[in-house]
Design a protein around this motif. Structure first.
Motif, PDB file in Angstrom:
ATOM      1  N   THR A 117      79.832 -26.368-110.768  1.00 40.30           N
ATOM      2  CA  THR A 117      79.920 -26.938-112.109  1.00 40.30           C
ATOM      3  C   THR A 117      80.098 -25.855-113.154  1.00 40.30           C
ATOM      4  N   ARG A 118      79.356 -24.753-113.009  1.00 37.98           N
ATOM      5  CA  ARG A 118      79.483 -23.641-113.957  1.00 37.98           C
ATOM      6  C   ARG A 118      80.895 -23.072-113.952  1.00 37.98           C
ATOM      7  N   LEU A 119      81.438 -22.881-112.748  1.00 35.25           N
ATOM      8  CA  LEU A 119      82.777 -22.319-112.647  1.00 35.25           C
ATOM      9  C   LEU A 119      83.830 -23.281-113.189  1.00 35.25           C
ATOM     10  N   THR A 120      83.662 -24.577-112.907  1.00 40.86           N
ATOM     11  CA  THR A 120      84.598 -25.566-113.443  1.00 40.86           C
ATOM     12  C   THR A 120      84.593 -25.527-114.961  1.00 40.86           C
ATOM     13  N   GLU A 121      83.398 -25.419-115.525  1.00 49.96           N
ATOM     14  CA  GLU A 121      83.285 -25.377-116.976  1.00 49.96           C
ATOM     15  C   GLU A 121      83.975 -24.154-117.556  1.00 49.96           C
ATOM     16  N   VAL A 122      83.672 -22.968-117.043  1.00 51.84           N
ATOM     17  CA  VAL A 122      84.195 -21.749-117.646  1.00 51.84           C
ATOM     18  C   VAL A 122      85.702 -21.631-117.457  1.00 51.84           C
ATOM     19  N   TRP A 123      86.216 -22.028-116.270  1.00 54.84           N
ATOM     20  CA  TRP A 123      87.669 -21.980-116.072  1.00 54.84           C
ATOM     21  C   TRP A 123      88.362 -22.961-117.010  1.00 54.84           C
ATOM     22  N   THR A 124      87.763 -24.141-117.187  1.00 58.64           N
ATOM     23  CA  THR A 124      88.338 -25.135-118.102  1.00 58.64           C
ATOM     24  C   THR A 124      88.385 -24.589-119.519  1.00 58.64           C
ATOM     25  N   VAL A 125      87.284 -24.000-119.951  1.00 55.90           N
ATOM     26  CA  VAL A 125      87.218 -23.433-121.304  1.00 55.90           C
ATOM     27  C   VAL A 125      88.288 -22.367-121.496  1.00 55.90           C
ATOM     28  N   LEU A 126      88.401 -21.452-120.551  1.00 50.39           N
ATOM     29  CA  LEU A 126      89.347 -20.346-120.697  1.00 50.39           C
ATOM     30  C   LEU A 126      90.794 -20.833-120.729  1.00 50.39           C
ATOM     31  N   VAL A 127      91.128 -21.774-119.868  1.00 49.49           N
ATOM     32  CA  VAL A 127      92.501 -22.281-119.825  1.00 49.49           C
ATOM     33  C   VAL A 127      92.839 -23.079-121.080  1.00 49.49           C
ATOM     34  N   VAL A 128      91.928 -23.958-121.502  1.00 49.10           N
ATOM     35  CA  VAL A 128      92.181 -24.772-122.694  1.00 49.10           C
ATOM     36  C   VAL A 128      92.306 -23.887-123.931  1.00 49.10           C
ATOM     37  N   ILE A 129      91.490 -22.836-124.004  1.00 46.98           N
ATOM     38  CA  ILE A 129      91.582 -21.898-125.121  1.00 46.98           C
ATOM     39  C   ILE A 129      92.980 -21.284-125.190  1.00 46.98           C
ATOM     40  N   LEU A 130      93.507 -20.872-124.048  1.00 52.82           N
ATOM     41  CA  LEU A 130      94.838 -20.258-124.026  1.00 52.82           C
ATOM     42  C   LEU A 130      95.917 -21.253-124.459  1.00 52.82           C
ATOM     43  N   VAL A 131      95.847 -22.466-123.947  1.00 48.55           N
ATOM     44  CA  VAL A 131      96.877 -23.463-124.242  1.00 48.55           C
ATOM     45  C   VAL A 131      96.860 -23.834-125.725  1.00 48.55           C
ATOM     46  N   LEU A 132      95.672 -24.119-126.258  1.00 49.10           N
ATOM     47  CA  LEU A 132      95.589 -24.538-127.658  1.00 49.10           C
ATOM     48  C   LEU A 132      95.898 -23.389-128.609  1.00 49.10           C
ATOM     49  N   ASN A 133      95.517 -22.181-128.232  1.00 50.19           N
ATOM     50  CA  ASN A 133      95.846 -21.029-129.078  1.00 50.19           C
ATOM     51  C   ASN A 133      97.355 -20.819-129.127  1.00 50.19           C
ATOM     52  N   VAL A 149      82.410 -16.128-127.560  1.00 46.61           N
ATOM     53  CA  VAL A 149      83.349 -16.746-126.616  1.00 46.61           C
ATOM     54  C   VAL A 149      83.570 -15.869-125.386  1.00 46.61           C
ATOM     55  N   TRP A 150      83.948 -14.622-125.610  1.00 40.98           N
ATOM     56  CA  TRP A 150      84.395 -13.783-124.497  1.00 40.98           C
ATOM     57  C   TRP A 150      83.272 -13.094-123.749  1.00 40.98           C
ATOM     58  N   VAL A 151      82.171 -12.815-124.416  1.00 38.27           N
ATOM     59  CA  VAL A 151      81.121 -12.006-123.785  1.00 38.27           C
ATOM     60  C   VAL A 151      79.897 -12.832-123.392  1.00 38.27           C
ATOM     61  N   SER A 152      79.107 -13.256-124.390  1.00 41.88           N
ATOM     62  CA  SER A 152      77.857 -13.944-124.053  1.00 41.88           C
ATOM     63  C   SER A 152      78.106 -15.297-123.396  1.00 41.88           C
ATOM     64  N   TYR A 153      79.309 -15.865-123.575  1.00 39.13           N
ATOM     65  CA  TYR A 153      79.641 -17.079-122.821  1.00 39.13           C
ATOM     66  C   TYR A 153      80.420 -16.751-121.553  1.00 39.13           C
ATOM     67  N   ALA A 154      81.649 -16.259-121.701  1.00 37.61           N
ATOM     68  CA  ALA A 154      82.559 -16.153-120.553  1.00 37.61           C
ATOM     69  C   ALA A 154      82.094 -15.122-119.525  1.00 37.61           C
ATOM     70  N   ILE A 155      81.824 -13.896-119.959  1.00 37.23           N
ATOM     71  CA  ILE A 155      81.381 -12.878-118.997  1.00 37.23           C
ATOM     72  C   ILE A 155      80.056 -13.285-118.377  1.00 37.23           C
ATOM     73  N   ASN A 156      79.142 -13.756-119.206  1.00 40.51           N
ATOM     74  CA  ASN A 156      77.838 -14.173-118.698  1.00 40.51           C
ATOM     75  C   ASN A 156      77.961 -15.335-117.716  1.00 40.51           C
ATOM     76  N   ARG A 157      78.829 -16.280-118.028  1.00 42.51           N
ATOM     77  CA  ARG A 157      78.996 -17.465-117.168  1.00 42.51           C
ATOM     78  C   ARG A 157      79.639 -17.081-115.831  1.00 42.51           C
ATOM     79  N   LEU A 158      80.656 -16.239-115.881  1.00 47.43           N
ATOM     80  CA  LEU A 158      81.331 -15.820-114.650  1.00 47.43           C
ATOM     81  C   LEU A 158      80.438 -14.938-113.784  1.00 47.43           C
ATOM     82  N   SER A 159      79.465 -14.276-114.405  1.00 43.16           N
ATOM     83  CA  SER A 159      78.596 -13.358-113.660  1.00 43.16           C
ATOM     84  C   SER A 159      77.693 -14.083-112.666  1.00 43.16           C
ATOM     85  N   GLY A 160      77.632 -15.409-112.767  1.00 39.11           N
ATOM     86  CA  GLY A 160      76.897 -16.154-111.757  1.00 39.11           C
ATOM     87  C   GLY A 160      77.612 -16.167-110.425  1.00 39.11           C
ATOM     88  N   ARG A 161      78.923 -15.932-110.437  1.00 37.86           N
ATOM     89  CA  ARG A 161      79.718 -15.939-109.206  1.00 37.86           C
ATOM     90  C   ARG A 161      80.274 -14.563-108.879  1.00 37.86           C
TER      91      ARG A 161
END
Length: 273
Positions: free
Chosen positions: A10-26, A138-150
């Motif tokens: 679930t954590r990985l699904t969330e973070v990958w979704t966030v990162l991809v959607v951020i790129l598309v909308l940006n 966005v990039w550090v305390s969320y994304a790096i921290n979230r990915l660090s679980g895997r």
């Protein structure tokens, strides 16, 4: 065990979704600016408002309001060693100075002219602070921290560095307020170095505030010191980007956190089991 695996999935699904959607909308946002569908005045703060809003919305969908509140929590961590504050404000100017010293030694002359204009520009300082604040969350305390679980912290930082670069790419490709002379290779190298440094500091302190100070200082120093492509030339920026990345990797190698690579992390977990 199944609960743990599901939680990780679930954590990985969330973070990958966030990162991809951020790129598309940006990319859509920058395209709208470049084609005048949106006014140019929206670009400055708009891209960061979009970045933060997308993160907050998707985290709320995945985890509810409590997850959104948790995004800000690392910013409240300020009780860390004073040495980390010193590191945050001295790291970028130190590396800028090293680059310019090398440049002076190679070509001669005085490369240490400084442009302090940004330091006396309230609107510029607000923009730098806003960018650093939103970027840290966005990039550090969320994304790096979230990915660090895997992944390991180093691997997570490198992954985020790639996404961070891709977030910048529409601005470069569509030529919207882009820094002249900025190539994809130098941008990627620079963003990898930034992400790896931020990952190191966050892993050691747990403080989003320290990371934000680090980022504010870096963003300011790139404007003060002649190391950016438009002020020092493309070769100088390449030198800075490579040095920043190598120095960041050196921090991880010398001080951790360990293991550096996932293979070793998996091996360690197997041994403990």
């Amino acid at each position: 065990m199944e609960t743990t695996q599901e939680s990780e999935k679930t954590r990985l699904t969330e973070v990958w979704t966030v990162l991809v959607v951020i790129l598309v909308l940006n990319a859509a946002f920058v395209w709208a600016i470049s084609t005048n569908l949106l006014p140019q005045s929206f670009f400055g703060y708009g891209r960061f408002l979009l970045l933060g809003s997308v993160l907050a919305l998707l985290v709320a969908i995945f985890r509810g309001p409590h997850g959104v509140v948790g995004l800000i929590r690392p910013m409240t961590v300020w009780r860390v060693s004073p040495w980390w504050y010193l590191f945050a404000v001295s790291w970028a100017p130190l590396l800028c100075s090293v680059v310019l010293a090398i440049k002076s030694g190679l070509i001669g002359g005085d490369a240490f002219y400084l442009d302090r204009g940004i330091l006396y520009n309230p609107s510029g300082l607000r923009m730098v602070t806003t960018a650093s604040f939103v970027g840290e969350i966005v990039w550090v305390s969320y994304a790096i921290n979230r990915l660090s679980g895997r992944f390991t912290v180093l691997e997570s930082s490198l992954i985020v560095g790639v996404f961070w670069t891709l977030w910048w790419m529409p601005i470069v490709v569509l030529d919207v307020a882009v820094i002249p002379g900025l190539s994809f290779g130098s941008l990627l190298t620079n963003m990898l170095g930034i992400a790896v440094t931020c990952g190191f500091v966050y892993a050691k302190t747990g403080s989003g505030l320290i990371v934000m100070i680090l980022q504010v200082t870096l963003n300011l120093m790139l404007l003060v010191f002649p190391v950016a492509p438009y002020s020092g030339g493309a070769k100088t920026f390449w030198m800075f980007a490579v040095l920043y990345l190598l120095a960041a990797l050196g921090l991880h190698i010398a001080f951790g956190p360990r293991p550096l690579l996932r293979g070793r992390k998996s091996a360690a977990a197997t041994t403990e089991a």
